[in-house]
Design an enzyme around this catalytic site. Structure first.
Site, PDB file in Angstrom:
ATOM      1  N   TYR A 156       0.958  -6.769   9.854  1.00 22.98           N
ATOM      2  CA  TYR A 156       0.932  -5.734   8.801  1.00 22.98           C
ATOM      3  C   TYR A 156       1.675  -4.473   9.263  1.00 22.98           C
ATOM      4  CZ  TYR A 156      -1.157  -2.687   5.212  1.00 22.98           C
ATOM      5  OH  TYR A 156      -1.354  -1.815   4.169  1.00 22.98           O
ATOM      6  N   LYS A 160       5.039  -2.854   7.559  1.00 23.64           N
ATOM      7  CA  LYS A 160       5.072  -1.509   6.967  1.00 23.64           C
ATOM      8  C   LYS A 160       6.063  -0.597   7.716  1.00 23.64           C
ATOM      9  CE  LYS A 160       2.143  -2.226   3.613  1.00 23.64           C
ATOM     10  NZ  LYS A 160       2.552  -2.169   2.197  1.00 23.64           N
TER      11      LYS A 160
HETATM   12  P1  NAP Z   1      -5.118  -4.961  -3.437  1.00 25.84           P
HETATM   13  O1  NAP Z   1      -6.326  -4.355  -4.086  1.00 25.84           O
HETATM   14  O2  NAP Z   1      -5.290  -6.219  -2.650  1.00 25.84           O
HETATM   15  O3  NAP Z   1      -3.996  -5.161  -4.569  1.00 25.84           O
HETATM   16  C1  NAP Z   1      -2.739  -5.716  -4.262  1.00 25.84           C
HETATM   17  C2  NAP Z   1      -2.211  -6.441  -5.489  1.00 25.84           C
HETATM   18  O4  NAP Z   1      -0.945  -7.062  -5.126  1.00 25.84           O
HETATM   19  C3  NAP Z   1      -3.142  -7.548  -5.947  1.00 25.84           C
HETATM   20  O5  NAP Z   1      -3.247  -7.573  -7.354  1.00 25.84           O
HETATM   21  C4  NAP Z   1      -2.446  -8.777  -5.383  1.00 25.84           C
HETATM   22  O6  NAP Z   1      -2.775  -9.990  -6.018  1.00 25.84           O
HETATM   23  C5  NAP Z   1      -0.989  -8.419  -5.574  1.00 25.84           C
HETATM   24  N1  NAP Z   1      -0.148  -9.312  -4.790  1.00 25.84           N
HETATM   25  C6  NAP Z   1      -0.413  -9.860  -3.573  1.00 25.84           C
HETATM   26  N2  NAP Z   1       0.566 -10.669  -3.200  1.00 25.84           N
HETATM   27  C7  NAP Z   1       1.494 -10.665  -4.203  1.00 25.84           C
HETATM   28  C8  NAP Z   1       2.722 -11.325  -4.392  1.00 25.84           C
HETATM   29  N3  NAP Z   1       3.205 -12.173  -3.496  1.00 25.84           N
HETATM   30  N4  NAP Z   1       3.412 -11.080  -5.530  1.00 25.84           N
HETATM   31  C9  NAP Z   1       2.918 -10.245  -6.469  1.00 25.84           C
HETATM   32  N5  NAP Z   1       1.757  -9.589  -6.339  1.00 25.84           N
HETATM   33  C10 NAP Z   1       1.040  -9.811  -5.219  1.00 25.84           C
HETATM   34  O7  NAP Z   1      -4.418  -3.933  -2.442  1.00 25.84           O
HETATM   35  P2  NAP Z   1      -4.325  -2.323  -2.477  1.00 25.84           P
HETATM   36  O8  NAP Z   1      -5.304  -1.790  -1.507  1.00 25.84           O
HETATM   37  O9  NAP Z   1      -4.302  -1.828  -3.879  1.00 25.84           O
HETATM   38  O10 NAP Z   1      -2.877  -2.150  -1.782  1.00 25.84           O
HETATM   39  C11 NAP Z   1      -1.696  -1.887  -2.516  1.00 25.84           C
HETATM   40  C12 NAP Z   1      -0.606  -1.496  -1.526  1.00 25.84           C
HETATM   41  O11 NAP Z   1      -1.022  -0.357  -0.779  1.00 25.84           O
HETATM   42  C13 NAP Z   1      -0.284  -2.582  -0.500  1.00 25.84           C
HETATM   43  O12 NAP Z   1       1.098  -2.605  -0.226  1.00 25.84           O
HETATM   44  C14 NAP Z   1      -1.046  -2.112   0.723  1.00 25.84           C
HETATM   45  O13 NAP Z   1      -0.482  -2.618   1.917  1.00 25.84           O
HETATM   46  C15 NAP Z   1      -0.896  -0.618   0.592  1.00 25.84           C
HETATM   47  N6  NAP Z   1      -1.885   0.137   1.339  1.00 25.84           N
HETATM   48  C16 NAP Z   1      -3.220   0.021   1.058  1.00 25.84           C
HETATM   49  C17 NAP Z   1      -4.135   0.767   1.800  1.00 25.84           C
HETATM   50  C18 NAP Z   1      -5.629   0.698   1.554  1.00 25.84           C
HETATM   51  O14 NAP Z   1      -6.375   1.319   2.335  1.00 25.84           O
HETATM   52  N7  NAP Z   1      -6.097   0.028   0.515  1.00 25.84           N
HETATM   53  C19 NAP Z   1      -3.687   1.599   2.817  1.00 25.84           C
HETATM   54  C20 NAP Z   1      -2.328   1.686   3.087  1.00 25.84           C
HETATM   55  C21 NAP Z   1      -1.439   0.955   2.330  1.00 25.84           C
HETATM   56  P3  NAP Z   1      -3.948 -10.906  -5.346  1.00 25.84           P
HETATM   57  O15 NAP Z   1      -5.134 -10.655  -6.183  1.00 25.84           O
HETATM   58  O16 NAP Z   1      -3.432 -12.291  -5.417  1.00 25.84           O
HETATM   59  O17 NAP Z   1      -4.101 -10.498  -3.915  1.00 25.84           O
END
Ligand code: NAP
Length: 248
Positions: A156, A160
């Site tokens: 990861y 990133k």
């Molecule tokens: P999340 O709740 O898991 O949502 C991610 C979404 O992306 C889900 O709907 C997921 O579908 C979809 N997805 C996964 N793989 C995909 C693919 N191959 N093609 C199209 N869509 C896909 O995650 P989140 O926390 O909102 O994170 C969103 C972004 O923020 C990510 O890039 C993550 O790395 C970044 N981020 C998050 C945090 C945190 O603390 N939450 C911190 C830093 C960065 P599924 O239901 O199939 O998984």
């Protein structure tokens, strides 16, 4: 109501839930029509309703962001359905956490393919359209883990850090075409991605956040709105840290 994104069309990946959904709602609330991409179009229905409840158009696309042909179809489909593409938000991302010595090749490839290659594919497809339009904005969702690393997250963190390097390189290539490329690096945001973490780890993380609280998806969406709007018109190649001071 006049919004800062009136007349603009945005495309948000991973928009079914979490941060992606909050970004789609925020951009719509500020005047943009929004194309929504996730693995299954059905999962996007709630986000589409939220966009439409703000008087904006939504278009839903089922695609895996790591598949080049599917990505091209989403970008051309957005142009066909909503007439143009002004703002691309590369948000879709996954984790496959485990320590380096236990990490399988599959765990490595899946995270790099979705988080980094997906961002590359959408940036390439969208920028072709934006070059023809002579303007555009791209916002990549990175992570503070891409800046500082984390035990158990080598895949990861590498993905990133790659997104940040891609952001800066694309910004240099595309600035002369009137296309800005920036990244947001969230800290610990409460979504499905983080809810599975053990209570002990959550407690330790909270202690490391000077602001004294975990982030909300809306906190990230506000930063994306800023980078998508003309308020940031002289910013490109930047990484905006949204972490409650966890990383400075
Ligand atoms: P999340 O709740 O898991 O949502 C991610 C979404 O992306 C889900 O709907 C997921 O579908 C979809 N997805 C996964 N793989 C995909 C693919 N191959 N093609 C199209 N869509 C896909 O995650 P989140 O926390 O909102 O994170 C969103 C972004 O923020 C990510 O890039 C993550 O790395 C970044 N981020 C998050 C945090 C945190 O603390 N939450 C911190 C830093 C960065 P599924 O239901 O199939 O998984």
């Amino acid at each position: 109501m006049v919004g800062v994104l009136d007349g603009k069309v945005a495309l948000v990946t991973g928009a079914a839930r979490g941060i992606g959904r909050a970004i789609a709602e925020k951009l719509a609330a500020n005047g943009a029509d929004v194309a929504l991409c996730d693995l299954q179009a059905d999962w996007l229905k709630d986000t589409a309703s939220a966009v439409e409840s703000r008087g904006r158009k939504a278009a839903c696309f089922a695609a895996d962001v790591s598949q080049a042909a599917a990505v091209d179809t989403v970008v051309s489909g957005t142009n066909n359905a909503l007439g143009r593409l002004d703002i691309l938000v590369n948000n879709a991302g996954i984790t496959r956490d485990t320590f380096l010595l236990r990490m399988s090749e599959q765990d490595w490839d899946a995270v790099i393919d979705i988080n980094l290659k997906g961002t590359f594919l959408f940036t390439k497809a969208a920028s072709k359209l934006m070059i023809r339009q002579k303007n555009g904005v791209i916002v990549n969702i990175a992570s503070i883990i891409g800046l500082i690393g984390n035990a158990g997250q080598s895949n990861y963190a590498a993905s990133k850090a790659g997104v940040i390097a891609l952001t800066k390189s694309a910004a240099k290539e595309l600035a002369s075409r009137n296309i800005r490329v920036n990244a947001v690096a969230p800290g610990f945001i409460e979504t499905k991605m983080t809810e599975a973490l053990p209570e002990e780890i959550r407690r330790k993380m909270l202690e490391a956040i000077p602001a004294g609280r975990f982030g909300r998806p809306e906190d990230v969406a506000e930063a994306v709105l800023f980078l998508s709007s003309d308020a940031s018109s002289y910013m490109t190649g930047q990484v905006l840290n949204v972490s409650g001071g966890m990383v400075m």
